[in-house]
Motif scaffolding. Structure first.
Motif, mmCIF file in Angstrom:
data_model
loop_
_atom_site.group_PDB
_atom_site.id
_atom_site.type_symbol
_atom_site.label_atom_id
_atom_site.label_comp_id
_atom_site.label_asym_id
_atom_site.label_seq_id
_atom_site.Cartn_x
_atom_site.Cartn_y
_atom_site.Cartn_z
ATOM 1 N N THR A 25 0.831 -1.202 -0.353
ATOM 2 C CA THR A 25 0.206 0.643 0.105
ATOM 3 C C THR A 25 0.301 1.178 -0.242
ATOM 4 O OG1 THR A 25 0.362 0.222 2.229
ATOM 5 C CG2 THR A 25 -1.699 -0.827 1.532
ATOM 6 N N ALA A 26 0.412 2.429 -0.188
ATOM 7 C CA ALA A 26 1.224 3.621 -0.012
ATOM 8 C C ALA A 26 1.521 4.154 1.237
ATOM 9 C CB ALA A 26 -0.069 4.369 -0.407
ATOM 10 N N ALA A 27 1.061 3.746 1.994
ATOM 11 C CA ALA A 27 1.802 3.700 3.585
ATOM 12 C C ALA A 27 2.261 3.036 3.953
ATOM 13 C CB ALA A 27 0.526 3.930 4.871
ATOM 14 N N GLU A 28 2.288 1.609 3.101
ATOM 15 C CA GLU A 28 3.363 0.715 3.310
ATOM 16 C C GLU A 28 5.318 1.238 2.997
ATOM 17 O OE1 GLU A 28 0.452 -3.116 4.264
ATOM 18 O OE2 GLU A 28 1.687 -2.796 2.868
ATOM 19 N N ALA A 29 4.705 1.431 1.752
ATOM 20 C CA ALA A 29 5.781 2.350 1.041
ATOM 21 C C ALA A 29 6.067 2.728 1.380
ATOM 22 C CB ALA A 29 5.491 2.470 -0.517
ATOM 23 N N ALA A 30 5.332 4.096 1.692
ATOM 24 C CA ALA A 30 6.172 5.103 2.507
ATOM 25 C C ALA A 30 6.824 4.959 3.805
ATOM 26 C CB ALA A 30 4.539 6.814 3.066
ATOM 27 N N ALA A 31 6.532 3.627 4.390
ATOM 28 C CA ALA A 31 6.834 3.542 5.880
ATOM 29 C C ALA A 31 8.592 2.463 5.033
ATOM 30 C CB ALA A 31 6.415 2.573 6.350
ATOM 31 N N ALA A 32 8.339 2.080 4.227
ATOM 32 C CA ALA A 32 9.402 0.583 3.536
ATOM 33 C C ALA A 32 10.808 1.849 2.841
ATOM 34 C CB ALA A 32 9.333 0.279 2.630
ATOM 35 N N GLY A 33 9.930 3.075 2.488
ATOM 36 C CA GLY A 33 11.088 2.988 1.958
ATOM 37 C C GLY A 33 12.479 4.756 2.436
ATOM 38 N N ASP A 34 14.003 4.374 2.309
ATOM 39 C CA ASP A 34 15.124 4.799 2.327
ATOM 40 C C ASP A 34 14.766 6.368 1.879
ATOM 41 O OD1 ASP A 34 15.888 3.018 4.455
ATOM 42 O OD2 ASP A 34 16.608 1.909 2.778
ATOM 43 N N VAL A 35 14.371 6.548 0.857
ATOM 44 C CA VAL A 35 13.362 7.561 0.292
ATOM 45 C C VAL A 35 12.786 7.282 -0.723
ATOM 46 C CG1 VAL A 35 14.450 9.469 -1.795
ATOM 47 C CG2 VAL A 35 16.456 8.322 -0.043
ATOM 48 N N VAL A 36 11.598 8.082 -0.810
ATOM 49 C CA VAL A 36 10.317 7.887 -1.004
ATOM 50 C C VAL A 36 9.777 8.938 -2.428
ATOM 51 C CG1 VAL A 36 7.990 7.195 -0.992
ATOM 52 C CG2 VAL A 36 9.228 6.655 1.499
ATOM 53 N N VAL A 37 9.503 8.650 -3.910
ATOM 54 C CA VAL A 37 9.235 9.225 -4.396
ATOM 55 C C VAL A 37 7.670 9.115 -4.777
ATOM 56 C CG1 VAL A 37 9.649 8.887 -7.196
ATOM 57 C CG2 VAL A 37 11.166 8.097 -5.764
ATOM 58 N N VAL A 38 7.193 10.185 -5.057
ATOM 59 C CA VAL A 38 6.062 10.748 -4.657
ATOM 60 C C VAL A 38 5.853 11.071 -6.197
ATOM 61 C CG1 VAL A 38 4.504 11.636 -4.531
ATOM 62 C CG2 VAL A 38 5.602 11.240 -2.892
ATOM 63 N N THR A 39 5.408 10.042 -7.241
ATOM 64 C CA THR A 39 4.718 10.393 -8.443
ATOM 65 C C THR A 39 3.188 9.804 -8.723
ATOM 66 O OG1 THR A 39 5.698 9.468 -10.809
ATOM 67 C CG2 THR A 39 5.710 8.038 -8.651
ATOM 68 N N ILE A 40 2.274 10.559 -8.985
ATOM 69 C CA ILE A 40 0.823 10.749 -8.672
ATOM 70 C C ILE A 40 0.430 11.555 -9.550
ATOM 71 C CG2 ILE A 40 0.319 9.299 -6.804
ATOM 72 C CD1 ILE A 40 -0.149 11.545 -5.036
ATOM 73 N N PRO A 41 -0.586 12.239 -10.234
ATOM 74 C CA PRO A 41 -1.262 13.199 -10.379
ATOM 75 C C PRO A 41 -1.819 14.058 -9.320
ATOM 76 C CG PRO A 41 -2.395 11.052 -11.450
ATOM 77 C CD PRO A 41 -1.506 10.772 -10.460
ATOM 78 N N LEU A 42 -0.874 15.656 -9.595
ATOM 79 C CA LEU A 42 -1.092 16.292 -8.834
ATOM 80 C C LEU A 42 -1.973 16.161 -8.006
ATOM 81 C CD1 LEU A 42 0.240 18.993 -7.228
ATOM 82 C CD2 LEU A 42 -0.539 20.345 -9.319
ATOM 83 N N LYS A 43 -3.394 16.229 -9.005
ATOM 84 C CA LYS A 43 -4.424 16.450 -8.152
ATOM 85 C C LYS A 43 -4.642 15.581 -6.725
ATOM 86 C CE LYS A 43 -7.167 12.933 -11.163
ATOM 87 N NZ LYS A 43 -7.851 13.469 -12.500
ATOM 88 N N SER A 44 -4.466 14.640 -6.755
ATOM 89 C CA SER A 44 -4.201 13.716 -5.800
ATOM 90 C C SER A 44 -2.672 13.843 -4.788
ATOM 91 C CB SER A 44 -4.148 12.119 -5.601
ATOM 92 O OG SER A 44 -5.113 11.757 -7.335
ATOM 93 N N TYR A 45 -2.240 15.175 -4.232
ATOM 94 C CA TYR A 45 -1.460 14.891 -3.890
ATOM 95 C C TYR A 45 -1.728 14.502 -2.274
ATOM 96 C CZ TYR A 45 -1.503 20.230 -2.048
ATOM 97 O OH TYR A 45 -2.628 21.016 -1.784
ATOM 98 N N ARG A 46 -3.013 14.899 -1.786
ATOM 99 C CA ARG A 46 -3.010 15.321 -0.350
ATOM 100 C C ARG A 46 -3.474 14.062 0.253
ATOM 101 N NH1 ARG A 46 -5.862 19.592 -3.024
ATOM 102 N NH2 ARG A 46 -5.653 21.941 -2.643
ATOM 103 N N GLU A 47 -3.474 13.156 -0.995
ATOM 104 C CA GLU A 47 -3.882 11.409 -0.134
ATOM 105 C C GLU A 47 -2.659 10.795 -0.257
ATOM 106 O OE1 GLU A 47 -5.600 9.801 -3.677
ATOM 107 O OE2 GLU A 47 -6.980 11.250 -3.425
ATOM 108 N N VAL A 48 -1.134 11.569 -0.325
ATOM 109 C CA VAL A 48 -0.112 10.933 0.190
ATOM 110 C C VAL A 48 -0.024 10.783 1.466
ATOM 111 C CG1 VAL A 48 2.530 11.405 0.253
ATOM 112 C CG2 VAL A 48 0.843 11.840 -1.813
#
Length: 231
Positions: free
Chosen positions: A53-76
């Protein structure tokens, strides 16, 4: 070896994942449709990749790449990214994202919006101004004469150094465009958007070309605000 978390696994996300795995890093991929939809990509990438999941990828990454449509940035997810380095690849396309007043009047920039959403993360803007196929095809070993450079912008010097080291692993030199507010210099429709790495940018005949550091710096210096393009 670094673990790269990816929030978004579209063209840019999957390309960064391929380059990272080739460089010996682990990747944890996520998208908005669920980990099960990434099984083919994970199988292609092999043992250094897994879906989450996004939350799991965020927790696992030493560096995290956010690469989604801008309109969805508040869902990060905010909490798992606290204190982490976040690479923002986003661009503003009003026809896709809807109009954002502070971007239309240029009182802020795309990556500054994400930084405001992630106040305790260290956002660095990168990967947003190169076509995904060219991002894959132009990667070269360090020291190669035909090595391209990618622009980065960010407010934390340590974070930018970490991102520059990662880009070096992935096959690219780096040009520091300055603080995050200067990320506009390589946003959509500017001189440094696409053209450093592409002949015939925006046409059916476009093809990759080397965009070295000097060329990228030159084009960053030619950047104009949208309001000035209309004069």
């Amino acid at each position: 070896m670094t673990t790269i978390g990816l929030i978004g696994a579209g063209h840019i996300g999957s390309t960064v994942a391929r380059l990272a795995v080739a460089a010996g890093h682990d990747v944890v991929l996520s998208n908005s449709r669920g980990p099960e939809t990434l099984s083919d990509l994970v199988a292609e990438l092999g043992d250094h990749a897994r879906a989450a999941t996004a939350a799991e990828a965020a927790a696992a990454g030493d560096v995290v790449v956010v690469t989604i449509p801008l309109k969805s940035y508040r869902e990060v997810p905010v909490e798992p990214l606290r204190g982490k380095i976040v690479i923002d690849t986003n661009n503003y396309y009003p026809q896709r994202d809807g109009h954002v007043a502070e971007l239309d009047d240029e009182s802020t920039t795309v990556s500054e919006l994400l930084q405001a959403h992630l106040p305790e993360s260290h956002v660095v803007k990168a990967f947003n101004n190169i076509y995904f196929e060219h991002l894959l095809g132009l990667a070269r070993p360090s020291g190669s004469e035909d090595r391209s450079a990618l622009a980065i912008a960010g407010d934390d010097e340590g974070a930018k150094k970490t991102v520059a080291d990662l880009l070096d692993d992935l096959g690219y030199d780096t040009v520091d465009a300055g603080p995050l507010a200067e990320g506009w210099r390589y946003q959509r429709d500017t001189a440094a958007y696409g053209t450093p790495y592409t002949e015939g940018w925006g046409t059916a005949d476009m093809k990759a070309r080397t965009g070295d550091a000097d060329r990228v710096r030159e084009l960053l210096g030619q950047a104009k605000r949208y309001r000035d393009m209309q004069d």
